[in-house]
Motif scaffolding. Structure first.
Motif, mmCIF file in Angstrom:
data_model
loop_
_atom_site.group_PDB
_atom_site.id
_atom_site.type_symbol
_atom_site.label_atom_id
_atom_site.label_comp_id
_atom_site.label_asym_id
_atom_site.label_seq_id
_atom_site.Cartn_x
_atom_site.Cartn_y
_atom_site.Cartn_z
ATOM 1 N N ALA A 52 0.828 -1.205 0.000
ATOM 2 C CA ALA A 52 0.000 0.000 0.000
ATOM 3 C C ALA A 52 0.862 1.254 0.000
ATOM 4 C CB ALA A 52 -0.929 -0.006 1.218
ATOM 5 N N ARG A 53 1.933 1.228 0.765
ATOM 6 C CA ARG A 53 2.831 2.389 0.823
ATOM 7 C C ARG A 53 3.543 2.588 -0.524
ATOM 8 N NH1 ARG A 53 4.687 1.294 5.160
ATOM 9 N NH2 ARG A 53 3.553 2.811 6.426
ATOM 10 N N ALA A 54 3.950 1.509 -1.146
ATOM 11 C CA ALA A 54 4.606 1.612 -2.452
ATOM 12 C C ALA A 54 3.645 2.180 -3.488
ATOM 13 C CB ALA A 54 5.124 0.243 -2.889
ATOM 14 N N TRP A 55 2.379 1.809 -3.402
ATOM 15 C CA TRP A 55 1.373 2.340 -4.326
ATOM 16 C C TRP A 55 1.192 3.839 -4.117
ATOM 17 C CZ3 TRP A 55 -4.520 0.739 -4.359
ATOM 18 C CH2 TRP A 55 -5.140 1.368 -5.457
ATOM 19 N N THR A 56 0.956 4.248 -2.875
ATOM 20 C CA THR A 56 0.673 5.661 -2.621
ATOM 21 C C THR A 56 1.897 6.542 -2.867
ATOM 22 O OG1 THR A 56 1.187 5.403 -0.251
ATOM 23 C CG2 THR A 56 -1.094 5.087 -0.918
ATOM 24 N N ASP A 57 3.096 6.040 -2.528
ATOM 25 C CA ASP A 57 4.305 6.860 -2.608
ATOM 26 C C ASP A 57 4.991 6.811 -3.962
ATOM 27 O OD1 ASP A 57 3.795 7.395 0.027
ATOM 28 O OD2 ASP A 57 5.466 6.194 0.822
ATOM 29 N N GLU A 58 4.844 5.674 -4.694
ATOM 30 C CA GLU A 58 5.621 5.483 -5.915
ATOM 31 C C GLU A 58 4.753 5.207 -7.143
ATOM 32 O OE1 GLU A 58 8.414 2.373 -5.084
ATOM 33 O OE2 GLU A 58 8.996 3.238 -3.153
ATOM 34 N N SER A 59 3.958 4.159 -7.088
ATOM 35 C CA SER A 59 3.227 3.714 -8.278
ATOM 36 C C SER A 59 2.218 4.747 -8.771
ATOM 37 C CB SER A 59 2.523 2.384 -8.004
ATOM 38 O OG SER A 59 3.443 1.386 -7.658
ATOM 39 N N ALA A 60 1.381 5.238 -7.863
ATOM 40 C CA ALA A 60 0.351 6.196 -8.271
ATOM 41 C C ALA A 60 0.960 7.486 -8.833
ATOM 42 C CB ALA A 60 -0.585 6.498 -7.100
ATOM 43 N N PRO A 61 1.933 8.107 -8.163
ATOM 44 C CA PRO A 61 2.558 9.300 -8.751
ATOM 45 C C PRO A 61 3.248 9.016 -10.087
ATOM 46 C CG PRO A 61 3.055 9.182 -6.405
ATOM 47 C CD PRO A 61 2.424 7.874 -6.783
#
Length: 211
Positions: A52-61
């Motif tokens: 979830a953190r990788a998604w919010t911090d990296e993947s989504a941006p």
């Protein structure tokens, strides 16, 4: 030059759709570990907080910066609690088309949040971003997702046979892959005629009267 979606928030009577941030990680983790979301998506199970953190911090941006799409955290206006996600993916800037998907936390289902959030994104995409087509794909047995597509005005265009792998619980508590069909839906600007639209302001795009 790559086109990208702006980093904005969209508001409805009950919801605020905004970019994800670090504070969303615990709620996003809990939501993605829900049985129904696990069954109808390809996300890893169990879904760890690190993912979830990788998604919010990296993947989504990264998706937004590359012009491939945008992820919206759907939150309640009054409580600011995370109720779901709306995603745009596989964006084609030449033909002004994007694929939409949505998911709602288990505790927030039955409130019409998926329809309200999806309509808000559709209005914004058509009116502000000048897009001409939204596509949705729902698994053949995912009746809840199909009902949302119908309620927001989508037209069923056909079936992609054997095109998706859903999951089902096994007797030992694990997951088994089940191959299934996908129903393809489309939404065009004229399909939203008569639905209340946005009045833009400095804080986003409110959509009054959708309760």
């Amino acid at each position: 030059m790559t086109s990208t979606f702006p980093d904005i928030s969209i508001s409805t009577d009950r919801l605020v759709l905004r970019p994800f941030d670090e504070a969303d990680v615990p709620a996003l983790t809990a939501m993605m570990n829900d049985e129904l979301i696990a069954a109808w998506t390809s996300i890893p199970q169990p879904y760890p907080e690190d993912a979830a953190r990788a998604w919010t911090d990296e993947s989504a941006p990264a998706e937004r910066a590359a012009g491939r799409g945008v992820d919206f955290a759907v939150t309640e206006f009054l409580t600011q609690r995370l109720v779901g996600v709306v995603q745009l993916r596989h964006t084609d800037w030449r033909i002004r088309s994007s694929e939409m998907s949505y998911a709602v936390a288990s505790w927030a289902r039955g409130e019409g949040y998926a329809c309200e959030a999806s309509l808000a994104v559709a209005h914004w995409l058509f009116r502000d971003q000048k897009f001409e087509r939204i596509e949705l794909r729902t698994a053949a047995d995912n009746t809840a997702a199909q009902q949302v597509a119908q309620k927001i005005g989508c037209i069923s265009e056909g079936v992609l046979r054997n095109a998706f792998i859903a999951r089902s619980r096994t007797e030992d508590g694990g997951w088994a892959d089940i191959r299934t069909d996908l129903i393809v839906w489309s939404l065009l600007p004229e399909d939203l005629d008569g639905v209340p639209g946005p009045q833009a302001d400095a804080n986003g795009f409110p959509y009054p009267g959708w309760n």
